[in-house]
Design an enzyme around this catalytic site. Sequence first.
Site, short mmCIF file in Angstrom:
data_model
loop_
_atom_site.label_atom_id
_atom_site.label_comp_id
_atom_site.label_asym_id
_atom_site.label_seq_id
_atom_site.Cartn_x
_atom_site.Cartn_y
_atom_site.Cartn_z
CG ASP A 105 -1.96 -0.70 1.38
OD1 ASP A 105 -2.19 -2.25 0.00
OD2 ASP A 105 -2.70 -0.48 2.02
CB CYS A 148 0.89 -6.29 4.00
SG CYS A 148 3.03 -5.96 4.80
CG ASP A 149 -2.26 -3.02 4.87
OD1 ASP A 149 -0.78 -2.90 5.07
OD2 ASP A 149 -3.11 -1.57 4.56
CB CYS A 178 5.12 0.28 7.94
SG CYS A 178 5.25 0.41 6.30
CD GLU A 192 -4.92 2.75 3.18
OE1 GLU A 192 -5.16 1.54 3.55
OE2 GLU A 192 -3.78 2.15 2.22
CB SER A 213 -3.05 4.51 5.67
OG SER A 213 -2.30 3.62 6.53
#
Length: 555
Positions: free
Chosen positions: A80, A121-122, A193, A444, A470
Site C-alpha cells: 500500500d 500486510c494489509d 510497517c 486510502e 490507511s
Amino acid sequence: MDRKSRTMKEGPAKAPARALLKAIGLTDADIRKPMIGIANSFNDIIPGHIQLDKVGAAVKDGVRAAGGTPLMFSTIGVCDGIAMNHIGMKYSLPSREIIADSVETMAMAHAFDALVLVANCDKIVPGMIMGALRVNVPTILVSGGPMLAGEYKGKKVDLISMFEAVGKVSTGSMTEEELCEMENVACPGCGACAGLFTANSMNCLSEVLGIGLPGNGTIPAVFAERLQLAEAAGQAIMRLLANDVKPRDLINDASLRNAVTVDMAIGGSTNTTLHLAAIAYEAGLRFDLEMVNEINKLTPNLCHISPSGEDRMEDLHRAGGITAVMNELDKQNLLDVTCRNANGQTVAENIKDHPVLDNAVIRPIDDPYTPTGGLTVLWGNLAPDGAVVKQAGVNPEILTLTGPARVFNSEEDAAAAILGKKIVAGDVVVVRYEGPKGGPGMQEMLTPTSALAGQGLDTKVALITDGRFSGGSKGCAIGHISPEAMEGGLIALVKDGDSIEIDIPNRTLNLKVNDSEIELRRQQWTPPAPKVDTGYLKLYARLVSSANRGAVIER
C-alpha cells in the site's frame, strides 16, 4: 479421519497424479502423508514479505517434523505504501478478492488436507483467511511480523513519519535534505510497517479470532522468535488436522466479538471494519456497524500505538502483546474466554499468567486513555448506512466541528489542494467518488491526511470520504461513508461552502442543507462516467458491495 487428499492420490486411477507428484521430488512415503498446502505471499517488493521465504521454510520444517508433507504455493500482494496516491492504490483493496480466490482455487484444485497461511500486510492477511473459510479445511495463519521503528534525531519514526514529513516540506518546516535523511532511516528493515496500521491490526486480530498463534501479531519480523513461531505453526496444523478443527470452528460469533473488543482496546485501523465484515461474510456470520458501536461503548481504549501515540509494535510486544491486552480486558469480563485458539487452548488458558508488563504501553483497564473504544461509527443524513472514524487518533479539540465543505471528486485533487496550501483551519474536506464502486477500489487517503498533519492542520481540519484511510492516518478522518457517491449517496450532492456538522462523541455526521434543496440537487444529479472502465477494476466495480457490508464480492 477421511483426508481430502485421498481423492487426488489413492488407487490405480490416480497413478497419473502420483507420477506428477513424484516429478516434483516426492517419494511414496511423502505421498502417503497428509498434504499440507502452504499459501505464501513472499515477493521481492513488499518489505513485510521479503522474509516470508524464511518464514515459509520454518513452517515446512514444522510440518515435516509433525508427519506431514508441505507443499508451498504463492499468492499476490500489493504494498500500500508504494501504491499510495496513484492508480496503484485502486488495486489494493480489490486484490483481497484475488487472494481469497487464489487460496480457494489452489486448495480445491489440489485437494490439500490442511492449509498454513504465510502472509503479512494489509489485504493479504484477510484475503487468505477469507479463502480458507470458503475451503474450510484445518487452517492456521502465521504472519511475517512487524518492522522495527526507525530513529531520526533521537525520535522513533516509521513510514507514517515519512508521509507527514512531505507535508512539513510543503510548509517549509523541513528541508528536502532532512527529508532524505529521514527517508534513509525510517524503515530500517523487513516487516509490516512499525505502527498499529492495518497490517499489524489484522495480524493481532488473527490471534483473537483463533486462527493465529499467540504472538503472531507482535513478535518483530527480525526476531528469531518469529521463525520459532512459524515452525510451531507447522506443527500445530498437524494437530488441528488430527482433531479435525476447521476455520469455521475457530472463527464464530463469539471470537468475532472478541476481535472487535480487542480492536477497540488497542485502537486498530478503521480498515478492520472492512476486513472483519468480509471475514464474517465468508464464515456465514453476522457483522454490522451497530455491533461495532455497541462494543465501543463497553470497551476502554488501552493503547496509543502509532499513529495514535509514540509507541510502536515492538513496544506492544515488550509489554506483553495481545495476550496481555486480553488479560487486562478479562478483568472486566469483556471477552468470551471459552473461545479456542489454533494452539488447542482456550482464551482463558492462553492469557493466564500473561499480565501486562508495561502499563505505560498497555494502560490498566481502570485507568484507560478513554472509557470507550478506539473506533467509532457515525450516522446521519450523510451516512445513513454508517461511516467509520478512528477516534483514538483524533485530537480532543476536533472531536466536534461544523465547517464549510471543500469538495473534491478524487483523492489526487484533494491531495494537490492540501499540498498547495489551499485548505484552511475549520474546513471540512470532502473526497467523493472514491468508494468501492466509484474509485473503483476505495483508495486510502494517507497522502492528504499526512499532508494535513505535516502542516499542523490535523487538529483544525476534518476530511470525510466514501473512500477509506490507511491505518496510519490520524486526525478527524472519517471514511467508508455509505451509501457512496457513485450509488447516489448524499455525499454526491454536497457543494462547496455547504455546512457539515461532525459530532464524534454523539456519533453523528450531517449535511446542514434543507430537504427541498437536497431534493432539487438529487433531481439534477447523474452519476459520472467510471474512472476506470477496463480490466479487473471494471469487473470489481460492477460486483462489489457497499463499504458497510465489507466491500466484498457477494456471491
